[in-house]
Design a protein around this motif. Structure first.
Motif, PDB file in Angstrom:
ATOM      1  N   TRP A  72      -3.706 -14.152  -0.634  1.00  0.00           N
ATOM      2  CA  TRP A  72      -2.642 -13.168  -0.826  1.00  0.00           C
ATOM      3  C   TRP A  72      -1.547 -13.311   0.232  1.00  0.00           C
ATOM      4  CZ3 TRP A  72      -2.408  -8.972  -4.445  1.00  0.00           C
ATOM      5  CH2 TRP A  72      -3.394  -9.040  -5.415  1.00  0.00           C
ATOM      6  N   TYR A  73      -1.200 -14.538   0.558  1.00  0.00           N
ATOM      7  CA  TYR A  73      -0.104 -14.761   1.501  1.00  0.00           C
ATOM      8  C   TYR A  73       0.426 -16.178   1.400  1.00  0.00           C
ATOM      9  CZ  TYR A  73      -4.087 -16.383   4.376  1.00  0.00           C
ATOM     10  OH  TYR A  73      -5.231 -16.999   4.844  1.00  0.00           O
ATOM     11  N   ARG A  94       1.105 -11.944  -3.811  1.00  0.00           N
ATOM     12  CA  ARG A  94      -0.018 -12.232  -4.705  1.00  0.00           C
ATOM     13  C   ARG A  94      -0.263 -13.742  -4.624  1.00  0.00           C
ATOM     14  NH1 ARG A  94      -1.233  -7.928  -8.243  1.00  0.00           N
ATOM     15  NH2 ARG A  94       0.393  -6.347  -8.246  1.00  0.00           N
ATOM     16  N   PRO A  95      -1.453 -14.214  -5.001  1.00  0.00           N
ATOM     17  CA  PRO A  95      -1.680 -15.666  -5.016  1.00  0.00           C
ATOM     18  C   PRO A  95      -0.583 -16.375  -5.824  1.00  0.00           C
ATOM     19  CG  PRO A  95      -3.749 -14.518  -5.287  1.00  0.00           C
ATOM     20  CD  PRO A  95      -2.663 -13.468  -5.366  1.00  0.00           C
ATOM     21  N   ALA A 141      -4.457  -4.166  -5.606  1.00  0.00           N
ATOM     22  CA  ALA A 141      -3.486  -5.108  -5.036  1.00  0.00           C
ATOM     23  C   ALA A 141      -3.023  -4.636  -3.660  1.00  0.00           C
ATOM     24  CB  ALA A 141      -2.292  -5.282  -5.968  1.00  0.00           C
ATOM     25  N   ALA A 142      -2.809  -3.334  -3.507  1.00  0.00           N
ATOM     26  CA  ALA A 142      -2.390  -2.796  -2.213  1.00  0.00           C
ATOM     27  C   ALA A 142      -3.449  -3.058  -1.146  1.00  0.00           C
ATOM     28  CB  ALA A 142      -2.090  -1.301  -2.329  1.00  0.00           C
ATOM     29  N   VAL A 146      -2.942  -5.313   2.295  1.00  0.00           N
ATOM     30  CA  VAL A 146      -3.221  -4.841   3.655  1.00  0.00           C
ATOM     31  C   VAL A 146      -4.256  -5.747   4.317  1.00  0.00           C
ATOM     32  CG1 VAL A 146      -4.193  -2.933   5.010  1.00  0.00           C
ATOM     33  CG2 VAL A 146      -2.518  -2.472   3.188  1.00  0.00           C
ATOM     34  N   ALA A 147      -5.289  -6.131   3.578  1.00  0.00           N
ATOM     35  CA  ALA A 147      -6.305  -7.046   4.126  1.00  0.00           C
ATOM     36  C   ALA A 147      -5.682  -8.392   4.483  1.00  0.00           C
ATOM     37  CB  ALA A 147      -7.445  -7.226   3.123  1.00  0.00           C
TER      38      ALA A 147
END
Length: 165
Positions: A72-73, A94-95, A141-142, A146-147
């Motif tokens: 996710w980055y 998102r991926p 997704a949120a 955050v993770a």
């Protein structure tokens, strides 16, 4: 990671989407693609200079950008035109969706900056993320966003380069 080969696109178009709208699109040269992580190189694609206070992005800068299909980055190594490392700008996204010569990435507002010497690790745009409404609209997704920011911060403090090897 293997270098780009004959069966891999030599150039792709990066498409950054935010809140359902295309924020920017630009061509990039594929440096490597192992099927999970795609790495590309591109010059600074926006018009003019963007001064964040802690770093300036400007014409002549070169970005080596790393996109994951399962994370996710995205991590962008930023160098000045003379090759001097400025640092790493990390987008929580998102991926990446990689298909037909395009890399589509949805920006989720959270960002992280890691200076070249690792002395500055800055969490950015948490207010924008809170205002985006993602936590209410898509809590899963949120939570992933955050993770991802937490993971990026830890990686930044422990040596971000290890992620890119």
């Amino acid at each position: 990671m293997s270098a780009a080969s004959a069966d891999v696109e030599v150039e792709v178009e990066i498409v950054l989407v935010k809140a359902g709208r295309t924020k920017i699109r630009y061509p990039a040269e594929v440096v490597a693609d192992d099927g999970v992580r795609l790495s590309v190189r591109a010059p600074w694609a926006a018009d003019g200079v963007r001064d964040f206070g802690f770093v300036r992005f400007e014409p002549g800068d070169v970005f080596t950008e790393h996109y994951w299909r399962d994370r996710w980055y995205a991590v962008k190594e930023v160098r000045s035109g003379d090759g001097t490392l400025k640092g790493w700008y990390c987008d929580v996204t998102r991926p990446a969706a990689v298909d037909a010569g395009q890399v589509v990435v949805e920006d989720l507002d959270l960002d992280l900056w890691v200076s070249a010497d690792g002395g500055e690790v800055l969490r950015l745009d948490e207010d924008e993320f809170a205002a985006s409404g993602l936590a209410g609209a898509d809590p899963e997704a949120a939570a992933c966003a955050v993770a991802a920011l937490d993971e990026l911060e830890a990686l930044g403090r422990d040596g971000l380069l290890d992620l890119l090897r």
